[in-house]
Motif scaffolding. Structure first.
Motif, PDB file in Angstrom:
ATOM      1  N   LYS A  32       0.845  -1.184   0.000  1.00 49.94           N
ATOM      2  CA  LYS A  32       0.000   0.000   0.000  1.00 49.94           C
ATOM      3  C   LYS A  32       0.883   1.236   0.000  1.00 49.94           C
ATOM      4  O   LYS A  32       1.611   1.489   0.960  1.00 49.94           O
ATOM      5  N   PHE A  33       0.816   1.994  -1.104  1.00 47.88           N
ATOM      6  CA  PHE A  33       1.574   3.240  -1.216  1.00 47.88           C
ATOM      7  C   PHE A  33       0.583   4.395  -1.272  1.00 47.88           C
ATOM      8  O   PHE A  33      -0.341   4.420  -2.097  1.00 47.88           O
ATOM      9  N   CYS A  34       0.771   5.366  -0.390  1.00 51.80           N
ATOM     10  CA  CYS A  34      -0.121   6.522  -0.315  1.00 51.80           C
ATOM     11  C   CYS A  34       0.675   7.818  -0.444  1.00 51.80           C
ATOM     12  O   CYS A  34       1.871   7.873  -0.108  1.00 51.80           O
ATOM     13  N   GLY A  35       0.016   8.849  -0.906  1.00 51.62           N
ATOM     14  CA  GLY A  35       0.642  10.156  -1.031  1.00 51.62           C
ATOM     15  C   GLY A  35      -0.389  11.225  -1.327  1.00 51.62           C
ATOM     16  O   GLY A  35      -1.594  10.954  -1.467  1.00 51.62           O
ATOM     17  N   SER A  36       0.094  12.454  -1.428  1.00 49.80           N
ATOM     18  CA  SER A  36      -0.769  13.593  -1.779  1.00 49.80           C
ATOM     19  C   SER A  36      -0.326  14.124  -3.142  1.00 49.80           C
ATOM     20  O   SER A  36       0.840  14.516  -3.314  1.00 49.80           O
ATOM     21  N   TRP A  37      -1.246  14.114  -4.086  1.00 49.18           N
ATOM     22  CA  TRP A  37      -0.925  14.541  -5.452  1.00 49.18           C
ATOM     23  C   TRP A  37      -1.158  16.050  -5.565  1.00 49.18           C
ATOM     24  O   TRP A  37      -2.262  16.529  -5.383  1.00 49.18           O
ATOM     25  N   ARG A  38      -0.059  16.778  -5.852  1.00 43.58           N
ATOM     26  CA  ARG A  38      -0.179  18.218  -6.099  1.00 43.58           C
ATOM     27  C   ARG A  38      -0.338  18.409  -7.607  1.00 43.58           C
ATOM     28  O   ARG A  38       0.530  18.015  -8.395  1.00 43.58           O
ATOM     29  N   HIS A  39      -1.443  19.010  -8.020  1.00 39.18           N
ATOM     30  CA  HIS A  39      -1.760  19.149  -9.433  1.00 39.18           C
ATOM     31  C   HIS A  39      -2.332  20.532  -9.710  1.00 39.18           C
ATOM     32  O   HIS A  39      -2.547  21.350  -8.801  1.00 39.18           O
ATOM     33  N   GLY A  40      -2.598  20.805 -10.972  1.00 40.91           N
ATOM     34  CA  GLY A  40      -3.253  22.046 -11.368  1.00 40.91           C
ATOM     35  C   GLY A  40      -4.759  21.903 -11.267  1.00 40.91           C
ATOM     36  O   GLY A  40      -5.289  20.878 -10.823  1.00 40.91           O
ATOM     37  N   ASN A  41      -5.466  22.931 -11.697  1.00 38.30           N
ATOM     38  CA  ASN A  41      -6.933  22.905 -11.594  1.00 38.30           C
ATOM     39  C   ASN A  41      -7.595  22.669 -12.937  1.00 38.30           C
ATOM     40  O   ASN A  41      -8.745  23.051 -13.144  1.00 38.30           O
ATOM     41  N   ALA A 141      14.342   7.991  -3.967  1.00 44.68           N
ATOM     42  CA  ALA A 141      13.788   9.166  -4.641  1.00 44.68           C
ATOM     43  C   ALA A 141      14.683   9.490  -5.832  1.00 44.68           C
ATOM     44  O   ALA A 141      15.504  10.397  -5.787  1.00 44.68           O
ATOM     45  N   ASN A 142      14.536   8.717  -6.897  1.00 45.03           N
ATOM     46  CA  ASN A 142      15.430   8.881  -8.032  1.00 45.03           C
ATOM     47  C   ASN A 142      14.872   9.843  -9.078  1.00 45.03           C
ATOM     48  O   ASN A 142      15.377   9.920 -10.178  1.00 45.03           O
ATOM     49  N   ARG A 143      13.797  10.537  -8.749  1.00 46.53           N
ATOM     50  CA  ARG A 143      13.248  11.556  -9.640  1.00 46.53           C
ATOM     51  C   ARG A 143      13.316  12.897  -8.910  1.00 46.53           C
ATOM     52  O   ARG A 143      13.081  12.983  -7.702  1.00 46.53           O
ATOM     53  N   PRO A 144      13.631  13.959  -9.624  1.00 46.64           N
ATOM     54  CA  PRO A 144      13.798  15.273  -8.954  1.00 46.64           C
ATOM     55  C   PRO A 144      12.481  15.798  -8.408  1.00 46.64           C
ATOM     56  O   PRO A 144      11.393  15.421  -8.854  1.00 46.64           O
ATOM     57  N   ASP A 145      12.599  16.662  -7.408  1.00 48.36           N
ATOM     58  CA  ASP A 145      11.403  17.292  -6.869  1.00 48.36           C
ATOM     59  C   ASP A 145      11.019  18.477  -7.748  1.00 48.36           C
ATOM     60  O   ASP A 145      11.820  19.022  -8.498  1.00 48.36           O
ATOM     61  N   ILE A 150       4.192  14.296  -6.191  1.00 46.49           N
ATOM     62  CA  ILE A 150       3.649  13.538  -5.056  1.00 46.49           C
ATOM     63  C   ILE A 150       4.389  13.947  -3.787  1.00 46.49           C
ATOM     64  O   ILE A 150       5.629  13.892  -3.733  1.00 46.49           O
ATOM     65  N   ALA A 151       3.663  14.318  -2.764  1.00 46.79           N
ATOM     66  CA  ALA A 151       4.241  14.697  -1.468  1.00 46.79           C
ATOM     67  C   ALA A 151       3.775  13.717  -0.397  1.00 46.79           C
ATOM     68  O   ALA A 151       2.758  13.030  -0.552  1.00 46.79           O
ATOM     69  N   ASN A 152       4.533  13.675   0.692  1.00 48.21           N
ATOM     70  CA  ASN A 152       4.170  12.847   1.852  1.00 48.21           C
ATOM     71  C   ASN A 152       3.971  11.379   1.481  1.00 48.21           C
ATOM     72  O   ASN A 152       3.028  10.722   1.934  1.00 48.21           O
ATOM     73  N   GLY A 153       4.863  10.840   0.649  1.00 52.52           N
ATOM     74  CA  GLY A 153       4.772   9.439   0.259  1.00 52.52           C
ATOM     75  C   GLY A 153       5.015   8.512   1.437  1.00 52.52           C
ATOM     76  O   GLY A 153       5.892   8.754   2.275  1.00 52.52           O
ATOM     77  N   SER A 154       4.230   7.440   1.514  1.00 48.97           N
ATOM     78  CA  SER A 154       4.383   6.479   2.607  1.00 48.97           C
ATOM     79  C   SER A 154       4.052   5.084   2.099  1.00 48.97           C
ATOM     80  O   SER A 154       3.249   4.918   1.178  1.00 48.97           O
ATOM     81  N   VAL A 155       4.698   4.059   2.699  1.00 48.85           N
ATOM     82  CA  VAL A 155       4.438   2.658   2.391  1.00 48.85           C
ATOM     83  C   VAL A 155       3.995   1.969   3.668  1.00 48.85           C
ATOM     84  O   VAL A 155       4.704   2.017   4.681  1.00 48.85           O
ATOM     85  N   GLN A 156       2.825   1.347   3.651  1.00 50.74           N
ATOM     86  CA  GLN A 156       2.256   0.672   4.819  1.00 50.74           C
ATOM     87  C   GLN A 156       2.181   1.615   6.020  1.00 50.74           C
ATOM     88  O   GLN A 156       2.307   1.194   7.168  1.00 50.74           O
ATOM     89  N   ARG A 159       6.380   6.810   6.604  1.00 52.78           N
ATOM     90  CA  ARG A 159       6.668   7.961   5.764  1.00 52.78           C
ATOM     91  C   ARG A 159       8.002   7.785   5.045  1.00 52.78           C
ATOM     92  O   ARG A 159       8.994   7.355   5.621  1.00 52.78           O
ATOM     93  N   LEU A 160       8.019   8.107   3.739  1.00 55.62           N
ATOM     94  CA  LEU A 160       9.240   8.046   2.940  1.00 55.62           C
ATOM     95  C   LEU A 160       9.849   9.433   2.756  1.00 55.62           C
ATOM     96  O   LEU A 160      10.977   9.690   3.150  1.00 55.62           O
ATOM     97  N   LYS A 161       9.085  10.335   2.110  1.00 57.13           N
ATOM     98  CA  LYS A 161       9.561  11.689   1.855  1.00 57.13           C
ATOM     99  C   LYS A 161       8.429  12.683   2.103  1.00 57.13           C
ATOM    100  O   LYS A 161       7.253  12.396   1.865  1.00 57.13           O
ATOM    101  N   ASP A 162       8.810  13.889   2.563  1.00 56.86           N
ATOM    102  CA  ASP A 162       7.832  14.943   2.766  1.00 56.86           C
ATOM    103  C   ASP A 162       7.731  15.865   1.555  1.00 56.86           C
ATOM    104  O   ASP A 162       6.656  16.347   1.209  1.00 56.86           O
ATOM    105  N   LYS A 163       8.858  16.138   0.913  1.00 63.63           N
ATOM    106  CA  LYS A 163       8.850  17.088  -0.202  1.00 63.63           C
ATOM    107  C   LYS A 163       8.191  16.489  -1.433  1.00 63.63           C
ATOM    108  O   LYS A 163       7.985  15.275  -1.530  1.00 63.63           O
ATOM    109  N   VAL A 164       7.884  17.371  -2.389  1.00 66.13           N
ATOM    110  CA  VAL A 164       7.188  16.949  -3.605  1.00 66.13           C
ATOM    111  C   VAL A 164       8.183  16.317  -4.567  1.00 66.13           C
ATOM    112  O   VAL A 164       9.183  16.936  -4.951  1.00 66.13           O
TER     113      VAL A 164
END
Length: 657
Positions: A32-41, A141-145, A150-156, A159-164
């Motif tokens: 289970k991988f969860c996060g917050s998707w920051r997107h446009g409108n 985190a092999n992709r640049p912020d 995706i922010a606040n990524g977590s597994v089970q 927490r993995l990373k806070d930044k986007v």
């Protein structure tokens, strides 16, 4: 007990099993991988590209698209895009990617959606997967912020990373699909555990239940329960005489005023539980015994399970084992703890166990056996008895007032005491293991190990003392207290450390070549990796140092006395050198020669020399004392030790010079 389940009971059980098969029952391997998707409108889209294999899965996002791409599925091949309707115009949307590898089920969840779709299925659950990807671990985190991602990524929940970040990549580890165990066995084993729980909760009557690949018997226990005996339900075409028999003791009865439901499940498909090792296998039947909503351990009266099987090869041994369901149910973990194996002929084995779980018979195909174990045991017991008596006589001899005044007496006395303790404990170790069991051996094992290390230490002291007396003639030797401190206190240190570590001392089995199913039990180090490591680091390394230094000292002593007149007294000289070889522990070095065509001869020779070591030492001291009394005044080897004579000779040479 022969009534059948009602239609309502079968329907309840069927619904429960179907629920497990489509994903309502969770497994520890789920991801289970969860996060917050920051997107446009603007518009929002879900892209996916999935294919069979086990490489990785990438979850990425930008201002308008959330993507799930990877090669982790068993059978699912699916790609495309789907429009996502977000409830609000907020720039953040929470999401979770769920993956059930054992069901090949993958979906996206949008937990905060209320007006629109909350769940998007990417791979439908499958009941017939061929291989699965397990243990998805973050590659990093092999992709640049960036501004979007995706922010606040977590597994089970961790927490993995806070930044986007623009993407998260997870690597998969494939389950072994090429070994002896079928790929779906782990899932089936887990489902069988759930089936048993389902029978407990779903059946409203007692009796026999027939399920796919299994049969079960439900027993209702009341407060007046006095025990119960029954046999496994006979599947179609099976001979009832070959089925397991069960004895439930009265100690299983519930508390006053209560009832409890007990379920015995009988599996005839051994591949579900087969140990993934080449040197062991389990027999046909597996019996699971559980009590509703209870964990039963440490029964005062053991349950008894009788297994019928074909006659086994004499080179194979059989043991009762139980499946440890407290750990990961996806892994086979058979243990011998808590069960006693009773051989009731060549074709029947009874397991007497003090807990409830799954039970079967495990056969060890390849074990290191000892030839002529009975003869070696008789020789060892006789040697230990004679050596124990001899050490007592030697202690009395060395405590004589005249002998006690000699400088070498404390050293010889310490060795005699340690050998007495070693022979005494070794003589009774087999009896104590059979009578006291594992609990008593946890105390006897450390005592026997201490006695062995103490004997080795005193032999090393003999080596050092001989060097001191021969090569440092005019230097006074250390006091007796110093020798006692090293010989008796130092060996206790590693033993105490091993006791503190735990799982080292207990019952060890010595397997005879002619009857592997009837091993000889003794209190010593157990057959565990920790105990084996301790054996090599402490016992073997100490023995190598002792034998090496002992052989070197024997050579140096012979080099000093080879030109003396007393060397012409062949018998006395030989007896002295023989006694020194026992004092220096060189006879223990024969254990390193136990290989090749002379293995059996070396085994018997080592057994005789080491078990009778106390007797040989007593014989040496008494004979040399007798020679000394006969040849009073002569310069011979007949002092209390060869080292005393050597020192006297060297003093005479120094005075003449």
């Amino acid at each position: 007990m022969e009534t059948r389940m009602t239609d309502r009971s079968l329907l309840t059980l069927l619904l429960l099993l179907v629920g497990c098969s489509i994903g309502s029952c969770t497994d520890d391997t789920n991801f289970k991988f969860c996060g917050s998707w920051r997107h446009g409108n603007n518009t929002h889209t879900l892209n996916y590209d999935l294919s069979p294999g086990c490489k990785n899965i990438t979850v990425s996002a930008n201002d308008s698209t959330l993507s799930v791409v990877g090669q982790i599925t068993s059978q699912c091949t699916k790609s495309g895009s789907k429009s996502l309707k977000i409830d609000s115009v907020a720039l953040w949307t929470k999401f979770c990617v769920h993956w059930e590898p054992l069901k090949d089920h993958l979906w996206l969840e949008l937990p905060e959606q209320k007006l629109h779709e909350q769940k998007v299925t990417l791979c439908e659950p499958s009941c017939t997967q061929t291989c699965s990807c397990l243990d998805l671990s973050p590659e990093g985190a092999n992709r640049p912020d960036g501004e979007y991602g995706i922010a606040n990524g977590s597994v089970q929940g961790d927490r993995l990373k806070d930044k986007v970040l623009t993407a998260y990549v997870f690597l998969g580890e494939p389950i072994n699909c090429t070994g002896e165990e079928p790929c779906d066995n782990a899932s089936q084993r887990s489902n069988q555990v759930k089936i048993t729980k389902g029978i407990e909760m779903g059946s409203h009557v007692v009796g026999n239940v027939t399920l796919p690949k299994t049969n079960a018997t439900v027993v209702e226990m009341k407060e007046n329960f006095q025990g119960f005996d029954f046999k496994a339900p006979a599947p179609d075409g099976a001979d009832p005489e070959t089925l397991p028999s069960i004895h439930l003791p009265a100690s299983l009865k519930p508390a006053p005023g209560k009832r409890a439901k007990l379920v015995c499940t009988f599996f005839r498909n051994k591949t579900l539980f087969q140990e993934p090792k080449r040197d062991v296998k389990i027999l046909e039947d597996v019996v699971g015994i559980t009590v509703e909503n209870e964990v039963i351990t440490n029964l005062s009266e053991r349950i008894r399970i009788g297994f019928h099987h074909d006659a086994l090869n004499k080179t194979h041994s059989r043991k009762c084992v139980s499946w440890d369901t407290k750990t990961d149910p996806q892994k086979v973990n058979w243990k011998e703890d808590g069960c006693v194996t009773v051989h009731m002929g060549a074709k029947k084995t009874e397991c007497q166990c003090n807990h409830l779980t799954y039970f079967t018979i495990m056969v060890r195909l390849e074990r290191r056996t000892v030839p002529h174990l009975l003869a070696l045991t008789v020789i060892t017991s006789l040697g230990n008895a004679v050596s124990t008596i001899s050490c007592v006589a030697l202690i009395i001899f060395l405590c004589n007032k005249r002998r006690a005044k000699e400088q070498s007496s404390p050293v010889h006395l310490g060795l005699a005491v340690s050998l007495f303790l070693l022979n005494l404990l070794f003589f009774f170790t087999g009896t104590l293991a059979n009578v006291g069991g594992e609990g008593l051996c946890r105390w006897v094992g450390p005592g026997l190990h201490y006695a062995l290390l103490s004997s080795f230490t005193w032999m090393a002291i003999e080596v050092f003392y001989t060097f001191w007396m021969v090569y440092m003639v005019f230097s006074p030797s250390p006091r007796a207290f110093f020798w006692y401190l090293i010989g008796f206190a130092l060996p206790a240190l590693p033993v105490l450390i091993l006791v503190a570590i735990g799982n080292i001392y207990g019952i060890m089995e010595v397997v005879p070549s002619d009857d592997p199913s009837n091993p000889y039990l003794m209190c010593w180090m157990k057959n565990t990796p920790q105990a084996l490591l301790a054996h090599y680091l402490i016992n073997i390394s100490m023995l190598v140092g002792l034998v090496s230094s002992g052989l070197l000292m024997l050579f140096l002593v012979y080099w000093k006395i080879r030109t003396r007149n007393e060397w012409r007294h062949k018998k006395v000289a030989f007896l002295s050198i023989w006694g020194l070889s026992c004092l220096f522990g060189t006879t223990w070095g024969l254990g390193f020669l136990d290989f090749g065509p002379l293995s059996t001869f070396v085994l018997f020779l080592s057994c005789i020399l080491n078990s009778f070591q106390g007797f040989f030492l007593m014989l040496r001291f008494y004979v040399l004392g007798w020679v000394k009394r006969r040849e009073e005044g002569d310069s011979t080897l007949g002092s209390s030790s060869l080292t005393g004579s050597a020192r006297q000779q060297m003093l005479q040479v120094q005075e003449k010079q």
